[in-house]
Design a protein around this motif. Structure first.
Motif, mmCIF file in Angstrom:
data_model
loop_
_atom_site.group_PDB
_atom_site.id
_atom_site.type_symbol
_atom_site.label_atom_id
_atom_site.label_comp_id
_atom_site.label_asym_id
_atom_site.label_seq_id
_atom_site.Cartn_x
_atom_site.Cartn_y
_atom_site.Cartn_z
ATOM 1 N N LEU A 82 0.818 -1.223 0.000
ATOM 2 C CA LEU A 82 0.000 0.000 0.000
ATOM 3 C C LEU A 82 0.847 1.268 0.000
ATOM 4 C CD1 LEU A 82 -2.557 -1.150 2.747
ATOM 5 C CD2 LEU A 82 -2.901 -1.212 0.278
ATOM 6 N N ALA A 83 2.144 1.149 0.265
ATOM 7 C CA ALA A 83 3.002 2.347 0.328
ATOM 8 C C ALA A 83 3.044 3.020 -1.040
ATOM 9 C CB ALA A 83 4.420 1.958 0.753
ATOM 10 N N ALA A 84 2.741 4.292 -1.062
ATOM 11 C CA ALA A 84 2.784 5.038 -2.328
ATOM 12 C C ALA A 84 2.636 6.514 -2.039
ATOM 13 C CB ALA A 84 1.658 4.582 -3.255
ATOM 14 N N SER A 101 8.743 6.271 -5.959
ATOM 15 C CA SER A 101 8.036 5.491 -4.928
ATOM 16 C C SER A 101 7.031 4.520 -5.544
ATOM 17 C CB SER A 101 7.276 6.412 -3.965
ATOM 18 O OG SER A 101 8.147 6.872 -2.970
ATOM 19 N N ASN A 102 6.230 5.028 -6.481
ATOM 20 C CA ASN A 102 5.099 4.223 -6.967
ATOM 21 C C ASN A 102 5.488 3.192 -8.017
ATOM 22 O OD1 ASN A 102 3.922 6.162 -5.382
ATOM 23 N ND2 ASN A 102 2.319 6.726 -6.821
ATOM 24 N N ILE A 103 6.562 3.442 -8.764
ATOM 25 C CA ILE A 103 6.942 2.462 -9.794
ATOM 26 C C ILE A 103 8.214 1.710 -9.386
ATOM 27 C CG2 ILE A 103 7.466 2.065 -12.226
ATOM 28 C CD1 ILE A 103 5.830 4.552 -12.911
ATOM 29 N N SER A 104 9.329 2.433 -9.103
ATOM 30 C CA SER A 104 10.554 1.725 -8.705
ATOM 31 C C SER A 104 10.321 0.979 -7.393
ATOM 32 C CB SER A 104 11.718 2.692 -8.521
ATOM 33 O OG SER A 104 11.987 3.332 -9.730
ATOM 34 N N GLY A 105 9.663 1.637 -6.438
ATOM 35 C CA GLY A 105 9.368 0.982 -5.156
ATOM 36 C C GLY A 105 8.531 -0.264 -5.369
ATOM 37 N N PHE A 106 7.532 -0.151 -6.231
ATOM 38 C CA PHE A 106 6.688 -1.313 -6.540
ATOM 39 C C PHE A 106 7.539 -2.431 -7.150
ATOM 40 C CE2 PHE A 106 3.958 -3.838 -9.316
ATOM 41 C CZ PHE A 106 2.865 -4.111 -8.498
ATOM 42 N N GLY A 107 8.463 -2.047 -8.050
ATOM 43 C CA GLY A 107 9.351 -3.042 -8.670
ATOM 44 C C GLY A 107 10.170 -3.775 -7.619
ATOM 45 N N ASN A 108 10.680 -3.039 -6.618
ATOM 46 C CA ASN A 108 11.457 -3.687 -5.542
ATOM 47 C C ASN A 108 10.579 -4.679 -4.776
ATOM 48 O OD1 ASN A 108 13.744 -2.210 -6.117
ATOM 49 N ND2 ASN A 108 13.321 -0.625 -4.586
ATOM 50 N N VAL A 109 9.346 -4.279 -4.493
ATOM 51 C CA VAL A 109 8.452 -5.129 -3.695
ATOM 52 C C VAL A 109 8.076 -6.388 -4.477
ATOM 53 C CG1 VAL A 109 6.147 -5.281 -2.640
ATOM 54 C CG2 VAL A 109 7.550 -3.234 -2.284
ATOM 55 N N ILE A 110 7.748 -6.223 -5.742
ATOM 56 C CA ILE A 110 7.273 -7.396 -6.491
ATOM 57 C C ILE A 110 8.428 -8.370 -6.751
ATOM 58 C CG2 ILE A 110 7.467 -6.485 -8.867
ATOM 59 C CD1 ILE A 110 4.615 -7.731 -9.319
#
Ligand SMILES: NC(=O)c1ccc[n+]([C@@H]2O[C@H](COP(=O)([O-])OP(=O)(O)OC[C@H]3O[C@@H](n4cnc5c(N)ncnc54)[C@H](O)[C@@H]3O)[C@@H](O)[C@H]2O)c1
Length: 337
Positions: A82-84, A101-110
Motif C-alpha cells: 500500500l506504500a505510495a 516510490s510508486n513504480i521503482s518501489g513497486f518493482g522492488n516489492v514485487i
C-alpha cells in the motif's frame, strides 16, 4: 498467517494491519513515515498497532532494495503493498517522487516477493487509472489506457508490471482500484478535511469543477476490509479480460484487478453540505475550474468485487462524513493546529 504490509502506518494500511492483527495474523510493516501530511499521525497509528501484539515495524523506504528485502526474512505468506505517494496535482508537480516510490518501489516489492517464493501479492491501484475512459461506469474490462494524472499513470504502470510477473513467475497479483477513500484517522491532505478546517475557521473553500463533480466516497474501514479479504483469498483466478486481450495462451496468468467502491455517486456539493452540517457552520464557496487531472465523475462497476470477494462496501456518506469530520476536528484541537 504472516503478512507483510507496506505503508502500514498510512490511513488504509493501519486499518488493514489492525484488522489482520485482530484476526490473529502477524503483521510485518514497512513505512518511511513521509511528511506528505503530519508524520505524527502515522507514528500514533504505528504505536497503537504496536500495542496489539503480533506487529513488527521496519522503518524504511521501499525505494531501497535492502529495506524491502529485510521484510522477507522470514518470508511472509502474503504481501500487501500500500506504500505510495498520493495526490493528483502533486503528482504532476513532482513526477520524480511519484515515479520512484510508486513504480521503482513497486518493482522492488514485487521482485522481492517473487524471489522469496511468496505466492500472492495484493496491491493498491486506484480508480484514477480510468481517467479518460469514455463509458461509465468504469469496468475492469476497460483498457484503462487514458490516465489523466501522473499518479493514475503510475498505478496503471504497477498493474502492467504485475501482469508481467503474474505471467513469468505465476505470482497471484490482485490490484485494488479504490475510489475516493475517507474516514476516521484519515489523511488531512484530502479535500474533505481541508473543507472541514476552512469552514470551521470561517474561510472560503474552493470547490473544483464549479461544484459539478460527482464522487464515489468509500469508507476507510470498508476499503481495508476489501484488502484483507483479497489477502486471505486463496482461490485460483486467471487474467482479467481487457481490451480484447490477453492472448489465449497467456490468459492463465493469475492477474486480476478489482474496482473497490460503493457504486453510489455523490455530488461534491452533497459532501460539502454534510461537512457543513458536521462542522455546524455554512461554507463560503469559491467555485473554480476542475484540474486537468480530475475526472468529472468516477462511477465504478462493483459487481466483480461482490462476485469475487463476496463483499460490497456499504457505509454511506450520511453515516461516514460526520464521523470523519468529528475525528478531524478533534485531531486539530488535540494538535493545537
Ligand atoms: N486514500 C484514497 O483515496 C486512495 C484512493 C485510491 C488509491 N489509494 C492508494 O491506497 C494506498 C494507501 O493510501 P492511503 O490513503 O492510506 O495513503 P497514506 O499516505 O495514508 O499511506 C501511504 C503510506 O505509505 C508510506 N510511504 C509512502 N511512500 C513510501 C516509501 N517510498 N517507502 C515506504 N513507505 C512509504 C507513507 O508514509 C504512508 O504511511 C496508496 O497506494 C494509495 O495510492 C488511496
Amino acid at each position: 498467517m504472516r503478512v507483510l504490509v507496506t505503508g502500514a502506518a498510512g490511513f488504509i494500511g493501519a486499518k488493514v494491519a489492525a484488522e489482520l492483527l485482530g484476526g490473529g495474523h502477524q503483521v510485518v510493516a514497512i513505512d518511511n513515515f513521509d511528511t506528505t501530511y503530519p508524520a505524527e499521525i502515522k507514528r500514533e497509528r504505528a504505536e497503537r498497532l504496536g500495542s496489539i501484539g503480533g506487529f513488527h515495524l521496519l522503518t524504511g523506504d521501499i525505494r531501497d532494495e535492502r529495506t524491502v528485502r529485510s521484510g522477507f526474512d522470514p518470508a511472509p505468506d502474503v504481501v500487501v503493498h500500500l506504500a505510495a505517494q498520493g495526490g493528483l496535482r502533486k503528482s504532476m508537480d513532482e513526477p520524480a517522487t511519484f515515479i520512484s516510490s510508486n513504480i521503482s518501489g513497486f518493482g522492488n516489492v514485487i521482485k522481492a516477493t517473487v524471489d522469496a517464493g511468496v505466492g500472492s501479492l495484493v496491491y493498491a491501484s486506484s480508480g484514477a487509472v480510468y481517467g479518460g475512459t469514455p463509458d461509465l461506469p468504469f469496468r475492469e474490462s476497460d483498457a484503462a489506457a487514458f490516465p489523466l494524472s501522473l499518479y493514475g499513470a503510475t498505478k496503471r504502470c504497477d498493474e502492467l508490471l504485475a501482469f508481467t510477473y503474474a505471467h513469468a513467475a505465476r505470482l497471484r497479483c490482485t490490484g485494488l482500484r479504490f475510489s475516493t477513500v475517507y474516514g476516521t484517522d484519515g489523511r488531512p491532505d484530502m479535500a474533505m478535511y481541508t473543507f472541514a478546517r476552512l469552514i470551521s475557521q470561517g474561510q472560503p473553500i474552493r470547490v473544483h469543477g464549479h461544484g459539478n463533480m460527482v464522487r464515489d466516497f468509500l469508507w476507510g474501514d470498508d476499503a481495508a476490509h476489501a484488502v484483507v479479504l483479497a489477502a486471505l483469498d486463496q482461490s485460483d483466478f486467471t487474467t482479467t479480460r481487457a481490451a480484447r486481450g490477453p492472448r489465449e495462451e497467456v490468459s492463465s496468468a493469475p492477474w486480476r484487478v478489482l474496482n473497490v467502491a460503493t457504486g453510489r455517486q455523490v455530488p461534491l456539493m452533497e459532501m460539502v453540505r454534510l461537512v457543513e452540517a458536521a462542522v455546524g457552520r455554512e461554507a463560503e464557496l469559491e467555485r473554480v475550474d476542475a484540474l486537468a487531472a480530475e475526472v468529472r465523475e468516477n462511477r465504478m462497476d462493483v459487481s466483480a468485487l461482490g462476485d469475487t470477494l463476496g463483499f460490497v462496501p456499504s457505509v454511506q456518506v450520511e453515516e461516514g462524513v460526520p464521523q470523519a469530520v468529528s475525528w478531524y476536528l478533534d485531531y486539530l484541537a488535540r494538535s493545537g493546529t
